[in-house]
Scaffold this motif. Structure first.
Motif, short mmCIF file in Angstrom:
data_model
loop_
_atom_site.label_atom_id
_atom_site.label_comp_id
_atom_site.label_asym_id
_atom_site.label_seq_id
_atom_site.Cartn_x
_atom_site.Cartn_y
_atom_site.Cartn_z
N ALA A 145 -4.63 -1.45 -8.72
CA ALA A 145 -3.94 -1.95 -8.12
C ALA A 145 -4.24 -2.31 -6.61
O ALA A 145 -4.23 -3.17 -5.57
N TYR A 146 -4.44 -0.67 -6.17
CA TYR A 146 -5.41 -0.98 -5.15
C TYR A 146 -6.33 -1.93 -4.91
O TYR A 146 -6.75 -2.21 -2.93
N GLN A 147 -7.48 -1.61 -5.52
CA GLN A 147 -8.35 -2.50 -5.11
C GLN A 147 -8.15 -4.00 -5.14
O GLN A 147 -9.30 -4.55 -4.53
N ASN A 148 -7.28 -4.44 -6.04
CA ASN A 148 -6.91 -5.60 -5.33
C ASN A 148 -6.47 -6.23 -4.77
O ASN A 148 -6.20 -7.04 -3.95
N LEU A 149 -5.84 -5.32 -4.44
CA LEU A 149 -4.66 -5.12 -3.08
C LEU A 149 -5.61 -5.56 -1.69
O LEU A 149 -5.27 -5.95 -1.12
N SER A 188 -2.93 5.97 -13.28
CA SER A 188 -3.99 6.50 -12.55
C SER A 188 -4.78 5.38 -11.85
O SER A 188 -5.02 4.99 -11.02
N ASP A 189 -5.21 4.59 -13.39
CA ASP A 189 -6.44 3.93 -13.02
C ASP A 189 -5.21 2.79 -13.19
O ASP A 189 -6.28 2.20 -11.98
N SER A 190 -3.95 2.55 -13.23
CA SER A 190 -3.92 1.45 -13.45
C SER A 190 -3.65 1.43 -11.58
O SER A 190 -3.67 -0.26 -11.26
N ASN A 249 0.40 -1.37 0.04
CA ASN A 249 0.14 0.27 -0.24
C ASN A 249 1.09 1.22 -0.28
O ASN A 249 0.36 2.32 -0.83
N LEU A 250 2.29 1.68 0.83
CA LEU A 250 3.17 2.59 0.47
C LEU A 250 3.80 2.38 -0.72
O LEU A 250 3.93 3.77 -1.02
N THR A 251 3.53 1.72 -1.50
CA THR A 251 4.72 1.72 -3.32
C THR A 251 3.07 2.42 -3.48
O THR A 251 3.50 2.88 -4.91
N LEU A 252 2.40 1.68 -3.39
CA LEU A 252 1.13 2.66 -4.36
C LEU A 252 0.80 4.02 -4.14
O LEU A 252 0.81 4.60 -4.95
N ILE A 253 0.69 4.01 -2.99
CA ILE A 253 0.77 5.65 -2.46
C ILE A 253 1.92 6.38 -2.92
O ILE A 253 2.11 7.85 -3.65
N GLU A 254 3.45 6.11 -2.69
CA GLU A 254 4.41 6.51 -3.49
C GLU A 254 3.96 6.92 -4.89
O GLU A 254 4.24 8.19 -5.17
N LYS A 255 3.25 5.80 -5.55
CA LYS A 255 3.82 5.94 -6.82
C LYS A 255 2.37 7.30 -7.53
O LYS A 255 2.31 7.48 -8.33
#
Length: 239
Positions: free
Chosen positions: A166-170, A160-162, A141-147
């Protein structure tokens, strides 16, 4: 009830309050050692009505070993808070899942939280086991926040969609793992605790499954009662 659920998600900063007189029928014996601590004060706390209250306070002066006896009606997440005096640190609060019996806490002044070893509580052992996997979800989640933050500097809709996908799957993976862990350990208070602290917003069907799988003594525990009440509130609100 929602405030209670939210309070389980946050380690609240220390709140000064008076310690109550020793309770009768103390059934939790806590011993420990904070290696390197020559002087200071330790507080054993729990969350009550969305605030931290002190169950016991221990003055450390010369001897880094400590001991405490408290009373719990059922297994409960407690907090060992270290008052370092004028020195502030984010490493001052140690969570541990306590239960009736003998619990030992071994830690150090340098790594009060990170270096802690807690034994004697099956509930805590299960919490540690759960966190081994849950920590991976948090890191992802932290990695996704950074992205997401980097993408905001130079917005790209496809990126942004990607990230959102990824967040919803996580989130789904985390929810599924937590729900399965709770059901598989329905004989322990860790089950309703995780339901409330980690996946309170999950589809009500999953919470129902966890609630119905709880063993009678777990259903009567503090967190078991809270989960039952929370589910009733959710169903009323979502009608």
């Amino acid at each position: 009830m929602k405030k209670i659920v939210l309070s389980l998600l946050i380690i609240i900063a220390f709140i000064s309050c008076e310690k109550k007189d020793g309770a009768e029928g103390e059934n939790v014996h806590i011993t420990g050692n904070v290696e390197g601590l020559g002087q200071g004060k330790l507080y054993i706390q729990k969350i009550q009505d969305s605030a931290l209250v002190i169950l016991d306070s221990i003055i450390i002066k010369g001897d880094s070993k400590f001991e405490s006896n408290i009373k719990l009606e059922s297994p409960e997440m407690l907090y060992l808070f270290l008052d370092r005096g004028q020195t502030n640190s984010i490493d001052n609060n140690l969570m541990f899942f306590a239960e009736p019996g003998n619990i030992q806490i071994e830690t150090t002044l340098k790594e009060f939280f990170a270096g802690a070893k807690i034994t004697g509580s099956k509930s805590h052992d299960l919490w540690v086991e759960f966190n081994k996997i849950n920590r991976r979800f948090n890191e992802e989640n932290l990695t996704l926040i950074e992205k997401r933050l980097k993408n905001e500097l130079k917005p790209n809709q496809a990126t942004s969609d990607s990230i959102e996908t990824a967040y919803q799957n996580l989130l789904k993976r985390k929810y599924r793992y937590t729900a399965n862990f709770a059901v598989n350990h329905s004989d322990n208070a860790i089950a309703p605790y995780l339901a409330l602290s980690e996946i309170a917003n999950i589809n009500i069907t999953y919470l129902d499954t966890i609630q119905k799988s709880m063993k009678p003594d777990v259903a009567k525990s503090k967190y078991g009662k809270m989960l039952t009440e929370y589910i009733k509130e959710r169903k009323t609100t979502e009608k």
